[in-house]
Scaffold this active site. Structure first.
Site, short mmCIF file in Angstrom:
data_model
loop_
_atom_site.label_atom_id
_atom_site.label_comp_id
_atom_site.label_asym_id
_atom_site.label_seq_id
_atom_site.Cartn_x
_atom_site.Cartn_y
_atom_site.Cartn_z
N HIS A 19 0.84 -1.20 0.00
CA HIS A 19 0.00 0.00 0.00
C HIS A 19 0.88 1.25 0.00
O HIS A 19 0.63 2.19 -0.75
CB HIS A 19 -0.91 0.02 1.24
CG HIS A 19 -1.97 -1.04 1.25
ND1 HIS A 19 -2.18 -1.88 2.33
CD2 HIS A 19 -2.89 -1.40 0.32
CE1 HIS A 19 -3.18 -2.70 2.06
NE2 HIS A 19 -3.63 -2.45 0.86
N LYS A 43 -17.90 -6.69 6.92
CA LYS A 43 -16.63 -7.38 7.16
C LYS A 43 -16.28 -7.29 8.64
O LYS A 43 -16.67 -6.35 9.34
CB LYS A 43 -15.51 -6.68 6.37
CG LYS A 43 -15.37 -7.22 4.95
CD LYS A 43 -14.00 -6.85 4.42
CE LYS A 43 -13.74 -7.43 3.05
NZ LYS A 43 -12.45 -6.97 2.50
N ARG A 92 -1.58 -6.08 -8.82
CA ARG A 92 -0.43 -6.91 -8.45
C ARG A 92 -0.17 -7.98 -9.48
O ARG A 92 0.93 -8.20 -9.94
CB ARG A 92 -0.68 -7.57 -7.09
CG ARG A 92 -0.58 -6.61 -5.95
CD ARG A 92 -1.24 -7.14 -4.72
NE ARG A 92 -2.69 -7.09 -4.82
CZ ARG A 92 -3.50 -7.16 -3.79
NH1 ARG A 92 -3.02 -7.31 -2.59
NH2 ARG A 92 -4.82 -7.09 -3.96
N SER A 130 -3.03 -7.77 2.32
CA SER A 130 -3.36 -7.69 3.75
C SER A 130 -3.78 -9.07 4.27
O SER A 130 -3.44 -9.46 5.39
CB SER A 130 -4.49 -6.70 4.00
OG SER A 130 -4.10 -5.42 3.63
N1 LIG Z 1 1.07 -5.20 -2.59
C1 LIG Z 1 0.31 -4.38 -3.29
N2 LIG Z 1 0.77 -3.81 -4.41
C2 LIG Z 1 -0.02 -3.01 -5.15
N3 LIG Z 1 -1.30 -2.73 -4.87
C3 LIG Z 1 -1.80 -3.26 -3.76
C4 LIG Z 1 -1.03 -4.10 -2.91
N4 LIG Z 1 -1.83 -4.50 -1.89
C5 LIG Z 1 -3.02 -3.91 -2.10
N5 LIG Z 1 -3.02 -3.18 -3.22
C6 LIG Z 1 -4.10 -2.41 -3.81
O1 LIG Z 1 -4.58 -1.49 -2.86
C7 LIG Z 1 -5.99 -1.29 -3.02
C8 LIG Z 1 -6.68 -1.53 -1.69
O2 LIG Z 1 -6.51 -2.86 -1.37
P1 LIG Z 1 -7.02 -3.62 -0.08
O3 LIG Z 1 -7.19 -2.70 1.05
O4 LIG Z 1 -8.14 -4.51 -0.47
O5 LIG Z 1 -5.71 -4.48 0.20
P2 LIG Z 1 -5.51 -6.02 0.01
O6 LIG Z 1 -4.06 -6.26 0.29
O7 LIG Z 1 -6.05 -6.46 -1.31
O8 LIG Z 1 -6.38 -6.53 1.22
P3 LIG Z 1 -7.18 -7.94 1.34
O9 LIG Z 1 -6.15 -8.99 1.19
O10 LIG Z 1 -7.79 -7.84 2.71
O11 LIG Z 1 -8.18 -7.89 0.21
C9 LIG Z 1 -6.40 -2.25 -4.14
O12 LIG Z 1 -6.42 -1.55 -5.35
C10 LIG Z 1 -5.31 -3.29 -4.15
O13 LIG Z 1 -5.17 -3.86 -5.42
MG LIG Z 2 -8.11 -6.76 -1.70
#
Ligand SMILES: Nc1ncnc2c1ncn2[C@@H]1O[C@H](COP(=O)(O)OP(=O)(O)OP(=O)(O)O)[C@@H](O)[C@H]1O
Ligand SMILES: [Mg+2]
Length: 188
Positions: A19, A43, A92, A130
């Protein structure tokens, strides 16, 4: 000149270095970036909204054009209320693409003037989510380097409340610590 405001919506439970990587990239190209934490009552998050906001605020303290907010309802409606013209999302892997494309097109249908901008993280974060961080931490694996040290500490405290209690009761170098504690960093 027109200022471009973007929102970066997500659940950030917890925020990761992936993030942060995206926030940094977004802050470089947008005039203003609002990290927007979705309040999702359905959630059951590991971290409360307030905890996630605090963590993200501390992670982004050095970026003057980034701020952290929370929202509920449709992302597009929120974007309009804060006068954003772009939605930042991370891609990703191919697996993200299908879902993200669907969402971006649906959002465009509702508000054609709002543009979704996709960015890719550094390769080293391209597998990071996450959910994975929560799972690995819950099973006792190391998440060092995947989240900022402050988030790592918060995760440890969340998953082992005894640690938090011990830290609160024993400020190892504080004035309440015994000589033994100050010398060794341990409690008798
Ligand atoms: N490692 C990462 N690299 C690039 N973008 C990311 C990464 N992790 C999350 N994002 C992006 O950040 C945004 C918010 O994601 P979110 O809060 O759902 O995180 P997540 O890691 O996907 O969480 P979860 O695993 O709980 O779904 C989304 O567009 C997601 O694709
Ligand atoms: Mg996600």
């Amino acid at each position: 000149m027109k200022r471009i405001v973007a929102i970066y919506p997500g659940s950030f439970d917890p925020p990761t270095n992936g993030h942060l990587d995206l926030i940094e990239r977004g802050a470089n190209i947008f005039d203003e970036l609002i990290v927007a934490i979705l309040r999702n009552p359905e959630k059951h998050p590991l971290f409360s909204l307030a905890e996630r906001k605090l963590m993200l605020e501390s992670m982004t303290a050095d970026f003057p054009n980034v701020r952290v907010e929370t929202f509920d309802g449709l992302t597009v409606d929120y974007a309009l209320t804060v006068k954003a013209t772009a939605i930042l999302r991370g891609i990703r892997a191919i697996s993200d693409y299908e879902y993200e494309l669907q969402m971006a097109l649906m959002n465009r249908k509702m508000h054609p003037e709002l543009e979704t901008v996709f960015m890719m993280p550094a390769e080293r974060y391209s597998y990071l989510s996450s959910r994975l961080v929560r799972e690995v931490a819950q099973l006792g694996g190391s998440i060092q380097g995947l989240v900022p040290p402050m988030v790592e500490q918060r995760l440890k405290e969340k998953l082992d409340p005894a640690i938090k209690l011990r830290n609160a009761r024993s400020p190892r170098t504080g004035k309440n610590a015994s000589k033994y504690e100050k010398r060794t960093g341990k409690r008798k």
